[in-house]
Design an enzyme around this catalytic site. Structure first.
Site, mmCIF file in Angstrom:
data_model
loop_
_atom_site.group_PDB
_atom_site.id
_atom_site.type_symbol
_atom_site.label_atom_id
_atom_site.label_comp_id
_atom_site.label_asym_id
_atom_site.label_seq_id
_atom_site.Cartn_x
_atom_site.Cartn_y
_atom_site.Cartn_z
ATOM 1 N N ARG A 1 -7.971 4.431 -31.881
ATOM 2 C CA ARG A 1 -7.742 4.793 -33.281
ATOM 3 C C ARG A 1 -6.874 3.709 -33.909
ATOM 4 O O ARG A 1 -5.733 3.495 -33.473
ATOM 5 C CB ARG A 1 -7.017 6.131 -33.376
ATOM 6 C CG ARG A 1 -7.785 7.281 -32.757
ATOM 7 C CD ARG A 1 -7.103 8.591 -33.062
ATOM 8 N NE ARG A 1 -7.733 9.684 -32.336
ATOM 9 C CZ ARG A 1 -7.541 10.963 -32.615
ATOM 10 N NH1 ARG A 1 -6.724 11.311 -33.599
ATOM 11 N NH2 ARG A 1 -8.128 11.904 -31.919
ATOM 12 N N ASN B 1 -10.973 23.382 -30.359
ATOM 13 C CA ASN B 1 -11.062 22.809 -31.698
ATOM 14 C C ASN B 1 -12.431 23.182 -32.253
ATOM 15 O O ASN B 1 -13.453 22.680 -31.789
ATOM 16 C CB ASN B 1 -10.884 21.296 -31.670
ATOM 17 C CG ASN B 1 -9.423 20.894 -31.499
ATOM 18 O OD1 ASN B 1 -9.126 19.884 -30.901
ATOM 19 N ND2 ASN B 1 -8.503 21.708 -32.002
ATOM 20 N N LYS C 1 5.158 26.744 -28.938
ATOM 21 C CA LYS C 1 3.957 26.341 -29.679
ATOM 22 C C LYS C 1 3.638 27.320 -30.793
ATOM 23 O O LYS C 1 3.796 28.537 -30.628
ATOM 24 C CB LYS C 1 2.750 26.299 -28.746
ATOM 25 C CG LYS C 1 2.728 25.116 -27.814
ATOM 26 C CD LYS C 1 1.552 25.225 -26.862
ATOM 27 C CE LYS C 1 0.534 24.133 -27.108
ATOM 28 N NZ LYS C 1 -0.487 24.090 -26.031
ATOM 29 N N GLU D 1 -10.145 22.154 -24.991
ATOM 30 C CA GLU D 1 -9.143 21.228 -24.463
ATOM 31 C C GLU D 1 -8.438 21.825 -23.249
ATOM 32 O O GLU D 1 -8.093 23.011 -23.247
ATOM 33 C CB GLU D 1 -8.116 20.891 -25.544
ATOM 34 C CG GLU D 1 -8.742 20.178 -26.732
ATOM 35 C CD GLU D 1 -7.715 19.593 -27.692
ATOM 36 O OE1 GLU D 1 -8.033 18.587 -28.335
ATOM 37 O OE2 GLU D 1 -6.592 20.145 -27.806
ATOM 38 N N ARG E 1 -14.468 22.542 -34.576
ATOM 39 C CA ARG E 1 -14.921 21.575 -35.584
ATOM 40 C C ARG E 1 -15.376 20.319 -34.858
ATOM 41 O O ARG E 1 -15.246 20.227 -33.647
ATOM 42 C CB ARG E 1 -13.757 21.221 -36.512
ATOM 43 C CG ARG E 1 -12.558 20.730 -35.702
ATOM 44 C CD ARG E 1 -11.461 20.150 -36.561
ATOM 45 N NE ARG E 1 -10.207 20.071 -35.859
ATOM 46 C CZ ARG E 1 -9.838 19.100 -35.020
ATOM 47 N NH1 ARG E 1 -10.674 18.107 -34.750
ATOM 48 N NH2 ARG E 1 -8.665 19.113 -34.426
ATOM 49 N N LYS F 1 -3.369 11.868 -30.075
ATOM 50 C CA LYS F 1 -4.219 10.945 -29.312
ATOM 51 C C LYS F 1 -4.285 9.552 -29.935
ATOM 52 O O LYS F 1 -4.357 9.421 -31.157
ATOM 53 C CB LYS F 1 -5.638 11.521 -29.240
ATOM 54 C CG LYS F 1 -5.704 12.853 -28.534
ATOM 55 C CD LYS F 1 -6.965 13.613 -28.876
ATOM 56 C CE LYS F 1 -6.858 15.032 -28.330
ATOM 57 N NZ LYS F 1 -7.896 15.916 -28.877
HETATM 58 P P1 ADP Z 1 -2.234 20.520 -31.303
HETATM 59 O O1 ADP Z 1 -3.228 21.590 -31.607
HETATM 60 O O2 ADP Z 1 -1.017 20.552 -32.171
HETATM 61 O O3 ADP Z 1 -2.836 19.155 -31.182
HETATM 62 P P2 ADP Z 1 -2.419 21.065 -28.446
HETATM 63 O O4 ADP Z 1 -2.233 22.442 -27.945
HETATM 64 O O5 ADP Z 1 -3.832 20.580 -28.575
HETATM 65 O O6 ADP Z 1 -1.654 20.890 -29.855
HETATM 66 O O7 ADP Z 1 -1.620 20.059 -27.529
HETATM 67 C C1 ADP Z 1 -1.540 18.683 -27.870
HETATM 68 C C2 ADP Z 1 -0.916 17.914 -26.731
HETATM 69 O O8 ADP Z 1 0.366 18.437 -26.430
HETATM 70 C C3 ADP Z 1 -1.670 17.956 -25.420
HETATM 71 O O9 ADP Z 1 -2.702 17.009 -25.344
HETATM 72 C C4 ADP Z 1 -0.540 17.640 -24.449
HETATM 73 O O10 ADP Z 1 -0.225 16.262 -24.472
HETATM 74 C C5 ADP Z 1 0.624 18.378 -25.042
HETATM 75 N N1 ADP Z 1 0.744 19.747 -24.476
HETATM 76 C C6 ADP Z 1 0.250 20.891 -24.997
HETATM 77 N N2 ADP Z 1 0.549 21.958 -24.216
HETATM 78 C C7 ADP Z 1 1.252 21.485 -23.163
HETATM 79 C C8 ADP Z 1 1.868 22.070 -21.997
HETATM 80 N N3 ADP Z 1 1.835 23.386 -21.773
HETATM 81 N N4 ADP Z 1 2.495 21.242 -21.124
HETATM 82 C C9 ADP Z 1 2.561 19.906 -21.341
HETATM 83 N N5 ADP Z 1 2.027 19.289 -22.415
HETATM 84 C C10 ADP Z 1 1.370 20.064 -23.326
#
Ligand code: ADP
Length: 454
Positions: free
Chosen positions: A338, A290, A158, A275, A292, A237
């Site tokens: 959406r 988030n 990530k 989240e 915002r 989403k």
């Molecule tokens: P972004 O900021 O790019 O939207 P997020 O960290 O909010 O990324 O994660 C978005 C989505 O990715 C989560 O809702 C989930 O579906 C998936 N995700 C994120 N981290 C994990 C994890 N450690 N294991 C499994 N799925 C994950």
């Protein structure tokens, strides 16, 4: 209270903020790019100011032009909406230096939670569980590999600056990790000018549960309960609902309390979202904040009766929340879909173009947040969302029935949209039963959808 707010955004969220300002009796100005010159919502603003050509980098992301527009418009506050500059602490700082209030969190809190790695450190201090991950940024694939072997594959690479699912790669083995590591770094560098990445254990079929927070400048913090956003495609989403189905009340209370602890530790104010992922044993793990307003905020507005944009504006103006946690109740069941200008029959190909017929859904229990009218041209330059269709009913089953009805009423011609896929969702037994996870759409729904329409 402010005299005039400048909306530094476009599309449905620009219209949403214009409406909130009108409701509060505040004048409102709006910026637009050349591609949005004919956007119908601009006529609802007291002033509309062109800030440049279509590409966002030359208009909606240009800090100087937006500040200049605020000065020309005589605005004393800026609402950034979501996306664009909404989570840019430097922009918030420039606003304040120019004596313009940034309608959002304080810069220090934005900096702390805007970086996913730093946010996780804060979560640990606040005693909020996080997904097992590398402590800090990983410099080399070898470092990553060491960690991955420790926690076991699969792992998720990530970007610390990540958002919108970019800079994220799943790796199932060493080889996948090496390629994924480089890809995630490159993607993050291109999207966020920061290629730093870290690693998390990739949870097996989790649910996505998030908590809406409101906090004022005087130390009052409340949560507005949870949203379940597990229906996703490529980590984006598609559908959100509140309350989350089949969530034991003690788990919900624990997640909400964790979110309050976290934002309190960050000295946060304004609206925000924490989240979490929930595993199959209902253990929850913080993933990000988030800082915002979010796309799916109306789901919470419907179940709590609290206007979140109005609250953001009031908070920025220094007002007290004026209510406590005990005053906030979750009533009934709300769901949002959406509607994107993408073709679900052709791998979600973006479908810019002119909408020749726009016949929206309406009637009891339905809310539509959209800036679109018949004849509107969807520009190819921005996010493809053209509407958010919401329903609010006393029970989840009733909400599903009303959503089915609304999706049947909603007719869009001239461009392809995701409406046919949404119709499929609301007839899907696992979703009706509240038994889906973040991989469900790609794993189950899309193959069925393809078989049916192939
Ligand atoms: P972004 O900021 O790019 O939207 P997020 O960290 O909010 O990324 O994660 C978005 C989505 O990715 C989560 O809702 C989930 O579906 C998936 N995700 C994120 N981290 C994990 C994890 N450690 N294991 C499994 N799925 C994950």
């Amino acid at each position: 209270m402010f005299n005039r707010v400048l909306v530094a955004n476009r599309g449905e969220i620009a219209l949403r903020v214009i409406r909130a300002c009108r409701d509060l009796g505040i004048e409102v100005a709006c910026v637009y790019s050349e591609a949005d010159r004919d956007a119908p919502y601009l006529k609802l603003a007291d002033k509309a100011i062109c800030i440049g050509p279509a590409p966002a980098a030359e208009s909606y992301l240009k800090v100087q032009r937006i500040i200049a527009a605020a000065e020309v418009a005589g605005a004393d506050a800026i609402h950034p909406g979501y996306g664009f500059l909404s989570e840019n602490a430097q922009f918030a700082n420039v606003c304040r230096e120019c004596k313009i209030e940034f309608i959002g969190p304080p810069e220090a809190a934005m900096q702390q939670v805007g970086n996913k790695d730093r946010a996780k450190q804060l979560a640990k201090l606040a005693n909020v569980p996080t997904v097992p991950g590398s402590d800090g940024i990983l410099k080399t694939p070898e470092e990553a590999m060491q960690f991955a072997r420790q926690v076991g594959y699969p792992v998720l690479i990530k970007a610390v600056a990540g958002g919108g699912g970019r800079g994220m790669r799943v790796a199932h083995d060493d080889a996948g990790l090496v390629t994924g590591f480089a890809q995630a770094q490159q993607e993050a560098e291109a999207a966020f000018k920061d290629g730093s990445v870290y690693l998390e254990k990739y949870l097996d079929r989790p649910r996505h549960i998030e908590v809406q927070i409101l906090a004022d400048k005087h130390g009052n913090v409340v949560h507005l309960f949870e949203r379940d956003c597990s229906l996703q495609r490529r980590h984006q989403k598609l559908v959100e609902e509140s309350p989350a189905p089949n969530l034991p009340v003690e788990v919900r209370d624990a997640i909400c309390a964790a979110a309050v602890r976290l934002v309190t530790a960050a000295n946060y104010y304004s609206a925000g979202t924490c989240e979490f992922l929930l595993d199959r044993d209902n253990r929850f793990y913080f993933i990000e904040v988030n800082a915002r307003i979010q796309v799916e905020h109306p789901v919470t507005e419907l179940v709590t009766g609290i206007d979140l944009i109005r609250e953001q504006i009031r908070i920025a103006a220094g007002e007290h929340l004026g209510y406590t946690q005990a005053d906030i109740v979750q009533r009934g069941s709300a769901i949002e879909v959406r509607v994107n200008a993408e073709d679900p029959f052709h791998d979600f190909r973006p479908n810019a173009g002119t909408i020749t017929k726009w016949q929206p859904a309406g009637g009891p229990g339905v809310r539509l947040d959209s800036h679109v009218v018949t004849g509107y041209r969807v520009p190819p330059n921005y996010d493809s969302m053209v509407a958010k269709l919401l329903v609010h009913r006393a029970t989840r089953a009733d909400a599903f029935a009303t959503m089915r009805r609304a999706l049947r009423e909603f007719i869009v011609e001239g461009i392809a949209t995701t409406i046919p896929l949404h119709r499929e969702f609301f007839d899907t037994p696992e979703f009706i039963a509240g038994a889906v996870d973040t991989t469900f759409v790609e794993r189950v729904v899309m193959p069925r959808f393809a078989a049916k329409h192939g």
